[in-house]
Each structure stands twice: as C-alpha cells, then as structure tokens.
Design a protein around this motif. Structure first.
Motif, PDB file in Angstrom:
ATOM      1  N   ASP A  97      -3.723  -4.432  -2.140  1.00  0.00           N
ATOM      2  CA  ASP A  97      -2.550  -4.012  -1.393  1.00  0.00           C
ATOM      3  C   ASP A  97      -2.536  -4.755  -0.063  1.00  0.00           C
ATOM      4  O   ASP A  97      -3.452  -5.522   0.249  1.00  0.00           O
ATOM      5  CB  ASP A  97      -2.509  -2.488  -1.219  1.00  0.00           C
ATOM      6  CG  ASP A  97      -3.666  -1.950  -0.387  1.00  0.00           C
ATOM      7  OD1 ASP A  97      -4.234  -2.705   0.434  1.00  0.00           O
ATOM      8  OD2 ASP A  97      -4.011  -0.760  -0.536  1.00  0.00           O
ATOM      9  N   ASN A  98      -1.481  -4.538   0.712  1.00  0.00           N
ATOM     10  CA  ASN A  98      -1.372  -5.310   1.951  1.00  0.00           C
ATOM     11  C   ASN A  98      -2.326  -4.837   3.036  1.00  0.00           C
ATOM     12  O   ASN A  98      -2.306  -5.370   4.147  1.00  0.00           O
ATOM     13  CB  ASN A  98       0.076  -5.321   2.465  1.00  0.00           C
ATOM     14  CG  ASN A  98       0.681  -3.929   2.484  1.00  0.00           C
ATOM     15  OD1 ASN A  98      -0.033  -2.924   2.433  1.00  0.00           O
ATOM     16  ND2 ASN A  98       1.998  -3.862   2.557  1.00  0.00           N
ATOM     17  N   ASN A  99      -3.178  -3.859   2.701  1.00  0.00           N
ATOM     18  CA  ASN A  99      -4.274  -3.486   3.600  1.00  0.00           C
ATOM     19  C   ASN A  99      -5.595  -4.097   3.158  1.00  0.00           C
ATOM     20  O   ASN A  99      -6.652  -3.822   3.734  1.00  0.00           O
ATOM     21  CB  ASN A  99      -4.427  -1.958   3.655  1.00  0.00           C
ATOM     22  CG  ASN A  99      -3.257  -1.285   4.359  1.00  0.00           C
ATOM     23  OD1 ASN A  99      -2.658  -1.879   5.265  1.00  0.00           O
ATOM     24  ND2 ASN A  99      -2.931  -0.069   3.954  1.00  0.00           N
ATOM     25  N   GLU A 127       0.995   5.634   0.978  1.00  0.00           N
ATOM     26  CA  GLU A 127       0.355   6.763   1.642  1.00  0.00           C
ATOM     27  C   GLU A 127       1.129   8.032   1.317  1.00  0.00           C
ATOM     28  O   GLU A 127       2.294   7.975   0.903  1.00  0.00           O
ATOM     29  CB  GLU A 127       0.297   6.543   3.155  1.00  0.00           C
ATOM     30  CG  GLU A 127       1.667   6.401   3.799  1.00  0.00           C
ATOM     31  CD  GLU A 127       1.577   6.162   5.308  1.00  0.00           C
ATOM     32  OE1 GLU A 127       2.582   6.442   5.982  1.00  0.00           O
ATOM     33  OE2 GLU A 127       0.519   5.717   5.777  1.00  0.00           O
ATOM     34  N   GLN A 157      -7.018  -3.552   0.218  1.00  0.00           N
ATOM     35  CA  GLN A 157      -7.742  -2.695  -0.714  1.00  0.00           C
ATOM     36  C   GLN A 157      -7.450  -3.118  -2.162  1.00  0.00           C
ATOM     37  O   GLN A 157      -6.304  -3.381  -2.515  1.00  0.00           O
ATOM     38  CB  GLN A 157      -7.331  -1.229  -0.522  1.00  0.00           C
ATOM     39  CG  GLN A 157      -7.723  -0.655   0.820  1.00  0.00           C
ATOM     40  CD  GLN A 157      -9.230  -0.661   1.025  1.00  0.00           C
ATOM     41  OE1 GLN A 157      -9.993  -0.251   0.147  1.00  0.00           O
ATOM     42  NE2 GLN A 157      -9.657  -1.154   2.171  1.00  0.00           N
ATOM     43  N   ALA A 188       0.851  -1.185   0.000  1.00  0.00           N
ATOM     44  CA  ALA A 188       0.000   0.000   0.000  1.00  0.00           C
ATOM     45  C   ALA A 188       0.890   1.239   0.000  1.00  0.00           C
ATOM     46  O   ALA A 188       2.085   1.171   0.310  1.00  0.00           O
ATOM     47  CB  ALA A 188      -0.906  -0.004   1.217  1.00  0.00           C
TER      48      ALA A 188
END
Length: 465
Positions: free
Chosen positions: A427-429, A133, A431, A131
């Motif tokens: 992603d690793n979240n 940010e 999402q 992910a």
C-alpha cells in the motif's frame, strides 16, 4: 481440399480454399434429397423425385447453391485446422465468381485472428494500492444502522420533518390523464432530504401533517414518461417518528450475541476491516494485471473489438431497460458525457481483450490444465451469478457449447493467480498486501497455519520425487 493462408495484418488473415468437385458430392446428394421433400411435381411422389427432374424443374444452379451453402461451414473449419490459424469472430466469405458446374470450387475467407504475443517478464511484478483505515465515524454508522433495525415507529400529531416515516398516497397525471404505474396508495416513505422517489417530494412533505394534500410539478424518474414534467398530487395519511433504543450494554445484549457495546463496536470494526481488505485485494489484483498489460504491446483485431464494444453497449441498454432507466439518465448519474462514456467503454473492452490474449498465452507457456473439480467450481460460480442451480447451468453449458469457454476462463484465472502469487504489492504506506494468504472472508491465514501448509507442500513434493 487445399488451403493456404495469407497474412493481411498482425490480426487478420485471408484463407484461400480449393475444393475438387467430387468432394461436394455428399452435399449435392443431400441437397437433392432435401429439395425432393419440399417440391411437388406431378407424376412423382415427394421425396422420390429423380435428380434430373429436379434439375429440369427447379434448376441445377439452385441445387449447387444449396450444396455449397451446406458445405461451407465444414470446409471453412477444415481450412482453419489445416492452416492452424486461431480465428476471432466470424469470417467474411467470398465465393469464386468463375466457378462452373463440375469444376473446382474455390472461396476465400477473411477473418480476425489472435495476434502473436511475446510475453513480458511476469514473475515478480511490483504494484501499489491505496492503504485503508477504519474511521470511528464508519463504526458509528454501522452502530446506528443496527440501532435503527431495532427501532419502532410511533404516530405523532405534528408536521413531518426529516427522519420521519410518512404514509402517503401519490398520483401523477399528464394533461389531466392519470399516468400508468405512477399511482401509489399507502406508500411508506422516509423523509430524508434526498427526494429518492420523485424530485422535490421531500420539500413538499416537509411541514405537512396527516390529512394535508399538495400538488406540484416534477419529472418521473422512469417509465414511458421518464424525464417529462407531470402533475403530482400527494396526500399525507400519517406521520410516524422513529424511536430508537438507548445505546448501552442492554441494547448490545438485545441486538447481538455480545454483552457490551464496546464488544459490538469492536466486532463491527473487524467486519469493516475484512470488507475493506477484500476490496483492497480486488484493487491489488487489478493493479497487478494493469502492470502486466502495460508491459507488452498487443495488436487487437479491430472488427472483433468493435463487435465486443457493441455487445457491451447492448448489454447495458438491456439492463437499463429492465431497471426502467434511459441511457441519458444513466450518463447523468455517472456524471459522464456520451463521448466520455464511449471512450471508457472502448478502453474497458480493449483492456479485457488484451488481458484474455496475454493470459491465454501465459496459460499455454505454463501448460496450465483444467481438472474436473476446476470446471465444477467454475460452473457453480457462474450458476450463482445468474441465479440458477449448478445442474441447470451445467445442462445449459452443454447444450449451448459453452464448456470450452468455461475452460478458457479457468485457465485465465489460474494464469492470473500465478502472476499475482509472485507479485509484490504494497500500500502507499509501504505495508505488504497479503494476497496469497487472504481468505475469501477477508481474514488472513495465521503464521502457524502458513508454516504447516508449506511443510505439507514440501512433503508432497518429496513423496512425488
């Protein structure tokens, strides 16, 4: 002509070709004509020398050798078509030692070939990427970069310090002799604590002011004396301090189309997001392709692979040479040993060749075609990469026989896109990554436009039916 194929390994075959002597007659005639133009024999005009005289003076064996060498490429191509093998790389040709004048001509050709591949399940591949940010500090850096573009330099009467712009003269010498291409006059250098021009330069300049001169020993980063110690003399001509505008709404209006600094920061944050989304999409494509590669074992032709590895190495050496860098400097910058570099280069070559074989096979299975528009787009992209006009690149592609290669590239891209469109990437979240709806500028197609596209596709299918 008769040809047969013998499988030596999953990636190598031997072609055996038998050619009746009469099929060599056109090549023999051509050889006699060519030799007649080249040799001088008393009593005969050049180009008008009868074959028996050429046999007598030059030698029949010489004519046969020239005829055979002339015939081999076409004979090999015919054998490839007849046996339906798919060569990879150049063949190793061996002529029959027992060939006699007037008899059947035989030769063998060993060549690497494309392996047979059983495609794995390529629909619905699942993959994951990191992910991303947007940190406030990243936006701060963007704002500061914008601010510096609107800054001004003012001469100061004080010693230089980090952040200052120093105008300097620099000269390098070795054993008292000036080093060519290592002489600078009036060079503007930002004192930033990283010695990007010559190692140790920042330490020498820090604390110096206009008129000061210093000599020190360092290593040149490039050139004929790269990595050798030389004597460097530097003279400070002036010290300038960068004065930056205040960060406020007035600056926003000066530097951008926005009215407030908050709007500027929001726009920079959005740009960062789009950039990171594009990078994440590249990582997602790589992750999906890696999953596909891991799903099938593909034997690779080792001779062709070795040639590819050497070609990649040569290309890197060429690029480094243009940049004035040595391979040792490159490895040092990359933090790799020679062994690690060689292993990494081989892995990348293996993965690339494996991907080509799989995507080619997938293209055949899905019967993917290439339109004129597809080929034009590929030519435009290639032209942009090498910095020439599309027309120039198209002419070059035609002259050098590159069109089949460009067509294969288009098919491979279509095959990979087919796999990616059906893949599920998160992603690793957890999402989802919107690969299908990601635009080239990093924005995502809105929901209402997606529905409109879907309806349009459905209408097209109905019309076709």
């Amino acid at each position: 002509m008769k040809s047969a194929v013998e499988t030596l390994s999953p990636t190598r075959v031997r072609l055996t070709v038998e050619v009746p002597f009469e099929e060599l007659k056109p090549n023999l005639d051509a050889a006699y004509k060519e030799i007649a133009k080249q040799v001088t024999i008393p009593g005969f005009r050049k180009g008008r020398i009868p074959p028996p005289i050429i046999d007598q003076r030059v030698g029949r064996s010489f004519v046969l050798d020239q005829a055979i060498n002339d015939a081999l490429p076409a004979l090999y191509s015919s054998a490839v078509q007849e046996t339906q093998v798919e060569p990879v790389g150049q063949p190793e040709v061996k002529l029959d030692d027992e060939f006699v004048d007037g008899g059947e001509f035989k030769f063998t050709a060993e060549v690497d070939v494309r392996p047979e591949i059983t495609l794995p399940e390529y629909q619905g591949i699942e993959a994951s990427v990191d992910a991303f940010e947007i940190a406030e500090s990243e936006v701060d850096e963007q704002v500061e970069s914008l601010r510096e573009r609107f800054g001004s330099l003012q001469t100061v009467e004080r010693p230089a310090q980090d952040g200052d712009h120093v105008s300097l003269d620099l000269s390098a010498s070795k054993d008292g002799e000036p080093v060519e291409n290592a002489q600078l006059t009036g060079y503007s250098y930002k004192l930033a604590g990283n010695s990007e021009l010559v190692e140790g330069l920042d330490d020498v300049l820090r604390g110096k002011q206009a008129g000061d001169t210093a000599t020190f020993v360092s290593k040149l980063p490039a050139g004929d004396l790269a990595d050798q110690e030389v004597d460097i003399t530097v003279t400070v001509q002036s010290v300038k301090e960068q004065q930056l505008p205040d960060l406020d709404d007035e600056f926003a209006q000066l530097a951008t189309e926005f009215d407030t600094l908050d709007e500027v920061r929001a726009d920079l944050s959005e740009r960062l997001e789009r950039s990171k989304r594009i990078e994440q999409a590249r990582e997602a494509r790589d992750a999906v392709l890696l999953k596909l590669l891991e799903a099938v074992d593909v034997p690779l032709p080792e001779a062709a692979l070795a040639q590819d590895i050497e070609q990649r190495h040569d290309n890197l050496r060429h690029q480094l040479g243009h940049a004035g860098l040595t391979e040792e400097q490159y490895l040092q910058a990359e933090g790799q040993t020679e062994e690690e570099f060689a292993a990494d280069l081989e892995k990348r070559a293996r993965d690339a060749m494996k991907a080509e074989f799989i995507l080619d096979e997938l293209g055949k299975k899905e019967e993917l075609s290439v339109s004129e528009d597809d080929l034009t787009s590929q030519i435009v992209m290639r032209a942009q990469q090498v910095g020439v006009s599309p027309n120039e690149y198209a002419d070059l592609a035609m002259k050098q026989g590159m069109v089949p290669s460009l067509v294969r590239e288009v098919v491979r891209n279509k095959a990979l896109n087919l796999v990616i469109d059906s893949a599920t990437v998160t992603d690793n979240n957890g999402q989802p990554i919107e690969l299908k709806w990601l635009r080239p500028d990093g924005t995502i197609v809105p929901e209402d436009e997606r529905n409109a596209d879907a309806e349009a596709d459905g209408s097209s299918e109905s019309d076709e039916n």
